[in-house]
Every structure is written in C-alpha cells, then in structure tokens.
Design a protein around this motif. Structure first.
Motif, PDB file in Angstrom:
ATOM      1  N   GLU A  22       0.795  -1.229   0.000  1.00  0.00           N
ATOM      2  CA  GLU A  22       0.000   0.000   0.000  1.00  0.00           C
ATOM      3  C   GLU A  22       0.825   1.276   0.000  1.00  0.00           C
ATOM      4  OE1 GLU A  22      -3.428  -0.388   0.443  1.00  0.00           O
ATOM      5  OE2 GLU A  22      -3.551  -2.438   1.161  1.00  0.00           O
ATOM      6  N   THR A  23       1.975   1.268  -0.674  1.00  0.00           N
ATOM      7  CA  THR A  23       2.746   2.503  -0.755  1.00  0.00           C
ATOM      8  C   THR A  23       1.974   3.526  -1.589  1.00  0.00           C
ATOM      9  OG1 THR A  23       4.717   1.143  -0.763  1.00  0.00           O
ATOM     10  CG2 THR A  23       5.005   3.444  -1.374  1.00  0.00           C
ATOM     11  N   PRO A  24       1.881   4.783  -1.135  1.00  0.00           N
ATOM     12  CA  PRO A  24       1.205   5.790  -1.946  1.00  0.00           C
ATOM     13  C   PRO A  24       1.842   5.908  -3.332  1.00  0.00           C
ATOM     14  CG  PRO A  24       1.632   6.634   0.244  1.00  0.00           C
ATOM     15  CD  PRO A  24       2.292   5.300   0.164  1.00  0.00           C
TER      16      PRO A  24
ATOM     17  N   ASN B  76       1.586  -1.781   5.827  1.00  0.00           N
ATOM     18  CA  ASN B  76       0.749  -0.818   5.131  1.00  0.00           C
ATOM     19  C   ASN B  76       1.426   0.542   5.186  1.00  0.00           C
ATOM     20  OD1 ASN B  76      -1.229   1.039   4.371  1.00  0.00           O
ATOM     21  ND2 ASN B  76      -2.874  -0.321   5.017  1.00  0.00           N
ATOM     22  N   ASN B  78       0.973   3.186   3.440  1.00  0.00           N
ATOM     23  CA  ASN B  78       0.090   4.333   3.336  1.00  0.00           C
ATOM     24  C   ASN B  78      -0.268   4.876   4.714  1.00  0.00           C
ATOM     25  OD1 ASN B  78      -1.594   6.153   2.104  1.00  0.00           O
ATOM     26  ND2 ASN B  78      -3.366   4.784   2.219  1.00  0.00           N
ATOM     27  N   ARG B  79      -0.608   3.967   5.619  1.00  0.00           N
ATOM     28  CA  ARG B  79      -0.992   4.393   6.972  1.00  0.00           C
ATOM     29  C   ARG B  79       0.186   4.981   7.717  1.00  0.00           C
ATOM     30  NH1 ARG B  79      -4.833  -0.188   9.528  1.00  0.00           N
ATOM     31  NH2 ARG B  79      -6.667   0.204   8.249  1.00  0.00           N
ATOM     32  N   GLU B  82       0.665   8.444   6.514  1.00  0.00           N
ATOM     33  CA  GLU B  82      -0.395   9.365   6.964  1.00  0.00           C
ATOM     34  C   GLU B  82      -0.277   9.702   8.439  1.00  0.00           C
ATOM     35  OE1 GLU B  82      -4.481   8.801   5.920  1.00  0.00           O
ATOM     36  OE2 GLU B  82      -3.927   8.249   3.879  1.00  0.00           O
ATOM     37  N   ARG B 111      -5.691   1.248  -0.714  1.00  0.00           N
ATOM     38  CA  ARG B 111      -5.461   2.307  -1.676  1.00  0.00           C
ATOM     39  C   ARG B 111      -5.783   1.853  -3.078  1.00  0.00           C
ATOM     40  NH1 ARG B 111      -2.614   6.985  -0.698  1.00  0.00           N
ATOM     41  NH2 ARG B 111      -2.371   7.646  -2.834  1.00  0.00           N
TER      42      ARG B 111
END
Lengths: 146, 257
Positions: A22-24, B76, B78-79, B82, B111
């Motif tokens: 889940e890397t941006p 994860n 993304n988390r 953030e 995502r």
C-alpha cells in the motif's frame, strides 16, 4: 547483460511489492529505483567474485543511502523506500530453506542456511544502521552550525 | 489539558502504526511526541510487538495509563505515511487534538483495487526470477505461480481464513504448479521458480526488522519478531514440502525433485 536483466526484474518486482504494501502512488517509482540500484550492485559484486554476505552488505548500503536521499527529497518516512527497496537482498529464500531442510531432517543444510540467513540479516541491519547514523550526524552538525 | 484524550489519541496513533508494520522505535517516538504536548512532568510510551502501554503522570493529577493489545500485524506504508504527517502537523501546532483524533479514526486502509493487488502478486515472482538465475522460461513459469497465488489469496481473503493457513495453501499451490510445469517442460529450473514464487510470502523483511530492533536494544520486540518470522517461514516451507510430496505421491515415479 545479466546485471541489466536482474536490475530491471527487481525494479518491476519492487514496484509490485510496493503496491502489495500500500505505498502511496507518488513514491512507488522511487522505491523501485532503490530496489533496482541495490540489485544491480548485488549482482555486480557476485560477478566480481565477492561472497554473498559482503555483496549483500554493499547493496544494502546503496539501498539505504538511496532510501535516505529519497526520504529527504520527497519528504516521506525512510521506511517507505527502505522496506520495499531492500526486498531483493533480504534473506527470504534463506528463511524458507532453513525450515524446509528442517522438515527434510537435513541437519547440516539447516545449520548452514541458518547461519547464512542470520549473517545476511545482520549485515543488512548493520548497513541500515550505519547509514542512519551518518544521516543523523549530518543533521546534528547542521543544527549546531545554524 | 485533557490527559485522557491525549493518551487515547497517542495510543490510537501507535496502534495504527504498529499494525501497519512500523519499527518499534518509530512507534514509540511518534507516541512520545504526541504525549509530550500534554506538558506533563513525566510521559512514557512502551511498545512490545503484541501490545502498547502509554502513561501520563503529573503531580497535580491522577496518572493516566492506557493499554492496548495488538493482535494482527501487516505492512501498510500508506498508513505509516499518513500517521507520520498527521502527528507532525499536530506537534507543530497546526491542527487541534480533536481534529487529528477524527482523522486517525476515519483513516482507510486500502489504496488500490483488487485487480492491482492481483497484478502485483504476479509481478513480484516474475520480476525476481532473473535475480535467482532464471531465464525466459523461469520468468514465465514464475508468473504462472504468481497467478495461482493471486487466485488463492483472493479466495482466501473472501473466506477469511488465518494468515498461517493461507500462506500454507498458497505455498502448496506454488509447489504443485512448479512441479507440474517442470513435468511439462523438463529444462525448467524448478528451484528458481519456487523461490521466486514464494517471494511475496517469505519473511525476509520481517527477519531483517527483527535484527534491526534487536540491534537498537528493543529486545522484547526483536525476539518476538524473530519468532514471528520463523512461524511464517514454517508455514511456507510446510506448504512447499506438502505440495511437492503430494504431487510425487500421486504421480509416483513420474516426477521427482
């Protein structure tokens, strides 16, 4: 040729792994570049006849340097580039082989891969540690200078 | 200052980070920064891989201690990104405590679409095949094992089975596919295909993080991570062993290692 193919493959693989963790989207290509750079160095070192452990150490140094540089340029935590980028050198296959030979009851292979895996994981941790310390030193010196 | 709210928010941030696979020291660091905004005399945050404890202690008031059990961990990024941004903004005084609490609570996990995950699951083994000495045939075969594990993972997630069993089933699938492909195309290097195929499952990053935690002096987390890595490796190795054994038993004499 082998180096190029290996690096290109790792670039694709690291991008795939970045998506899995889940890397941006805006950081994925950089993570891939870090992984490809590390893999390139790793294969080069092996072709020059250096041992697996030393080759891993050098490639982990390169990956950690790239990850720290990217983290500073793109203002993201180092982990984002480091975890995905380090994947090619990390001893995943070794971990599997340890337990696989344990199941086959092959003690000497188990011991061999156990030691090798711990060595590889150890030198990667050491490389990451050294680069961490270098960058922290850099920040501290700049703070004192300002 | 509302100590309770600060402690709750800090532990929420810590929980999200730890469950997303952040390093122990980073989780402690982030929580400590949030706790320090309370201005209390003493604040502590301690993270052990399976749980978090934070406490705020001030001579004028009762000590506030909050504890949280962490059961499942994944990765994860993304988390992590953030939470990092949110906590930095809060510590710089740009947003209020209530705002970051709301942001942390409403944070979403995924995502990408399922298709992207499946594509990525195929891309990882195919990309790693050259690194393990594979040629065109091995790349193609690894991609096929990637397809098999993508199908199994998607099905497994729908039925909600645990990660140990899911890893094992995927490894069985990969081993069976590799053995069958080897029977169909004898020049194939089966070892390369299997190693590339299990790359998304094996705990390489986990064992490296375990050593990193240990080197930093977080011995409880480090030890727990080493165990976690070996349990995951066991699930993969058992799966591969069972897969190879069952095919050669069903097909006695036909296919061997």
């Amino acid at each position: 040729m082998e180096v190029l193919l290996g690096a290109a493959g790792c670039f694709a693989a690291v991008i795939g792994y970045s998506i899995l963790v889940e890397t941006p989207g805006k950081y994925i290509l950089q993570a891939g570049a870090a992984g490809a750079g590390g893999a390139g160095v790793y294969i080069c070192c092996l072709q020059l006849g250096l041992g697996t452990v030393f080759a891993t150490f050098l490639s982990a140094l390169v990956i950690a340097l790239l990850a720290h540089t990217f983290a500073r340029i793109f203002k993201a935590p180092v982990t984002v580039f480091l975890i995905a980028g380090i994947l090619p050198t990390v001893p995943g296959a070794g971990m599997y082989r340890i337990v696989y030979y344990m199941i086959l009851n092959d003690r000497s292979q188990t011991a061999y891969y156990l030691l090798q895996t711990l060595e590889i994981a150890g030198v990667i941790a050491l490389a990451v540690f050294i680069v961490d310390a270098l960058f922290r030193l850099h920040v501290n010196i700049r703070k004192k200078g300002a | 200052m509302d100590y309770r709210l600060i402690a709750d928010t800090a532990i929420l941030a810590g929980e999200i980070m730890l469950r997303s696979g952040a390093e122990t020291y980073r989780v402690e660091d982030t929580m400590k920064h949030i706790l320090d905004t309370a201005g209390a005399e003493k604040t502590e945050a301690i993270v052990m891989l399976t749980g978090i404890i934070v406490t705020i202690n001030d001579p004028g008031a009762d000590a506030v201690t909050v504890m949280r059990r962490i059961r499942d961990r994944g990765t994860n990024m993304n988390r992590i990104v953030e939470v990092n941004e949110i906590s930095r903004k809060y510590c710089a005084g740009e947003v209020s405590l209530e705002e970051i609490r709301q942001k942390l609570e409403s944070m979403k996990g995924h995502r990408y679409s399922t298709w992207m995950y499946n594509l990525a699951t195929v891309l990882v083994p195919a990309g790693f095949a050259p690194l393990f000495g594979g040629g065109i045939a091995e790349i193609a075969a690894s991609a096929v094992t990637g397809v098999v594990s993508a199908v199994l993972i998607t099905a497994g997630k729908k039925t909600g089975i645990g990660s140990f069993i899911l890893n094992m089933l995927c490894s069985v699938g990969i081993a069976v596919t590799a053995v069958l492909l080897k029977a169909w195309h004898p020049a194939l290097n089966m070892d390369t295909v299997i190693i590339s195929g299990i790359m998304p499952l094996v705990p390489g990053v986990a064992i490296t993080n375990a050593i990193r935690d240990t080197l930093r002096g977080d011995y409880i987390s480090g030890g727990a991570r080493v165990l976690e890595a070996f349990v995951t490796a066991a699930s993969v190795a058992i799966g591969i062993g069972a897969g190879i054994a069952s095919v050669s038993m069903l097909w006695r004499g036909g296919v061997l290692l």
